[in-house]
Enzyme design. Structure first.
Site, PDB file in Angstrom:
ATOM      1  N   SER A 120       0.853  -1.016   0.182  1.00  0.00           N
ATOM      2  CA  SER A 120      -0.099  -0.188   0.198  1.00  0.00           C
ATOM      3  C   SER A 120       0.431   1.683  -0.316  1.00  0.00           C
ATOM      4  CB  SER A 120      -0.809  -0.205   1.488  1.00  0.00           C
ATOM      5  OG  SER A 120      -1.670   0.842   1.113  1.00  0.00           O
ATOM      6  N   TYR A 146      -1.689  -1.916  11.374  1.00  0.00           N
ATOM      7  CA  TYR A 146      -2.753  -2.267   9.557  1.00  0.00           C
ATOM      8  C   TYR A 146      -0.905  -1.743   8.543  1.00  0.00           C
ATOM      9  CZ  TYR A 146      -3.920  -1.557   4.903  1.00  0.00           C
ATOM     10  OH  TYR A 146      -3.707  -1.449   3.991  1.00  0.00           O
ATOM     11  N   LYS A 181       2.043  -3.852   6.484  1.00  0.00           N
ATOM     12  CA  LYS A 181       2.393  -3.754   5.361  1.00  0.00           C
ATOM     13  C   LYS A 181       3.692  -3.781   5.002  1.00  0.00           C
ATOM     14  CE  LYS A 181      -1.580  -4.574   3.793  1.00  0.00           C
ATOM     15  NZ  LYS A 181      -1.634  -5.540   2.811  1.00  0.00           N
TER      16      LYS A 181
END
Ligand code: UD1
Length: 344
Positions: free
Chosen positions: A127, A152, A156
Site C-alpha cells: 500500500s 495495519y 504492510k
C-alpha cells in the site's frame, strides 16, 4: 493455459476482480479465502463474468497444514497473489495482535511452502501507506518508508521486509510488491464490487451509501489542509485497472523478465483528486446529488499523496486507463445492484 495461480483472498474486493482478469488472460485460478469479509457466492459471480468457475477452498492462511495440503491437492501451482489480510486501519489500533498474527503469519506460511511445492513467484498487496506523508509528490518507489501510523500500515511494511529478507537468504522464489494507491469502483457488469460490512470507513463506499439514502450525510474530514480546496488529496485507482496490474506482474514473474528478484511498483493513476473534487465528479457522472458536510479532520489522515506511476508504466507496461467518471459510475451501479439484491 498459462499456468495455475493461487489467489488468497480471491473472493474479496480486489481479489475477485483479479481472478476474472487472470482467467481472461488464460491463467487457471485456485482461490483460498476464509470468507471473514466476503461471501461464497462471489465465486458464482466470478463465473458469470468470466464464464469459468475457479476452484475455491474455504481456508484460513493461518492454517499451515491446510495450505500444505492445498498445494498438494492442486499440484503445479506456479504463482501466488496474496490478498488475504485484515485491512481496517481503526480496528488494527484496537486489535494489534490480531492484525500482526493474521497479516504476518499468513505471508510467512505461504513463503515457507513455496520452495517445498515449487511455486516460483508471489505478488504481495502492499500500500502507499508505507510512504506516510511523502516529502516529494508525486511519490516514487524510491521515497523513504515512514514510520507507520497504525498496526495495519506496519504489517504492510514488515511484510515487504519479510519478502525481501527471504529472497536475500537465497530462497528460490521471485516476488513483486505492488503498492496500491486508493482502489475504488466496481466491475462494469456490477456483478463484482466491494461488499459492505458495517459502516464503511473508506470514502467511496460511504459516499455511494449516502447517495442511496442508507447514510444521511457524508462527512468530509477537514477543509483546512494545505491543498487547493483544503480537503485531502488521494490517487483513486479503478479496481479493474488495478486487477490488470496483477496480471502483467504475474506474466513478468512467469516469463522471468524481472530485473531483480524482488521488484516494487506503485499502482496509481498519477493524478491527485481532492475529496471535494471526487464528490463533485460523482455528482456530475451520475446526476445524483450528494448530501455532505465539512467536519473536523480524521486522526491519522495523510494530507496529500499521489503516485508517480512511471515505473509501472515503463517497466511493467501497465497504465491506468479508466476515467474517474466511469469509475464512479461503476461504483454507483454496484450500489444500485446491492439495493436490488436486498444486500444494502
Ligand atoms: C486508508 C488507510 C490506508 C489503507 C486504505 C485501505 C489511513 C490513514 N489510510 O486510506 O492505509 O490502505 O484506507 O482502504 O487510514 N474521507 C472523508 N469522509 C469519509 C471517508 C473518508 O472525507 O467518510 C476522506 C479521508 O479523509 C481521505 C479520503 O477521504 O482524505 C480517502 O479516505 P479513505 O477512503 O478512508 O482512504 P485512505 O485514508 O486514503
Amino acid at each position: 493455459m498459462k499456468g495455475k495461480i493461487l489467489v488468497t483472498g480471491g473472493t474479496g474486493y480486489i481479489g475477485s476482480h483479479t481472478v476474472v482478469e487472470l482467467q481472461h488472460s488464460g491463467y487457471e485460478v485456485v482461490i483460498v479465502d476464509n470468507l471473514s469479509n466476503s461471501r461464497a457466492d462471489v465465486v458464482d459471480n466470478i463465473e458469470k463474468v468470466s464464464g469459468i468457475r475457479p476452484a475455491f477452498e474455504q481456508l484460513d492462511c493461518l492454517d499451515y497444514a491446510g495450505l500444505d495440503a492445498l498445494f498438494t491437492k492442486y499440484a503445479g501451482i506456479k504463482g501466488i497473489i496474496h490478498f488475504a489480510a485484515s485491512k481496517a486501519v481503526g480496528e488494527s489500533v484496537q486489535k494489534p495482535l490480531m492484525y500482526y498474527r493474521n497479516n504476518l503469519v499468513s505471508l510467512i506460511n505461504l513463503l515457507e511452502l513455496m520452495p517445498k511445492h515449487g511455486v516460483e513467484g508471489i505478488i504481495f498487496s502492499s500500500s502507499c501507506t508505507v510512504y506516510g506523508q511523502p516529502d516529494v509528490l508525486p511519490v516514487t518507489e524510491e521515497a523513504p518508508i515512514k514510520t507507520a501510523e497504525s498496526p495495519y500500515g506496519n504489517t504492510k511494511q514488515i511484510n515487504e521486509e519479510i519478502v525481501q529478507d527471504f529472497v536475500k537468504s537465497g530462497a528460490p522464489i521471485n516476488a513483486i510488491l505492488l503498492r496500491y494507491f486508493n482502489p475504488i469502483g466496481a466491475h462494469p457488469t456490477a456483478l463484482l464490487g466491494e461488499l459492505p460490512s458495517g459502516v464503511p470507513q473508506n470514502l467511496v463506499p460511504f459516499l455511494t451509501q449516502t447517495a442511496m439514502g442508507i447514510r444521511e450525510k457524508l462527512s468530509v474530514f477537514g477543509d483546512d489542509y494545505d491543498t487547493p480546496d483544503g480537503s485531502c488529496i488521494r490517487d483513486y485507482i479503478n479496481v479493474v485497472d488495478l486487477a490488470k496490474a496483477h496480471v502483467v506482474a504475474m506474466d513478468r514473474i512467469m516469463q522471468q523478465k524481472q530485473a531483480e528478484k524482488v521488484e516494487v511498483f506503485n499502482i496509481g493513476t498519477g493524478r491527485g483528486l481532492s475529496v471535494l473534487e471526487l464528490i463533485h465528479a460523482f455528482e456530475a457522472a451520475t446526476g445524483v446529488k450528494l448530501n455532505y458536510q465539512i467536519v473536523g479532520r480524521r486522526a491519522g489522515d495523510i494530507e496529500k499523496v499521489w503516485a508517480n506511476p512511471d515505473k509501472a508504466n515503463n517497466v511493467l507496461g501497465w497504465k491506468a486507463e479508466a476515467t474517474i467518471e466511469d469509475t464512479l459510475r461503476s461504483a454507483w451501479k454496484w450500489q444500485v445492484r446491492l439495493r436490488e439484491e436486498g444486500i444494502q
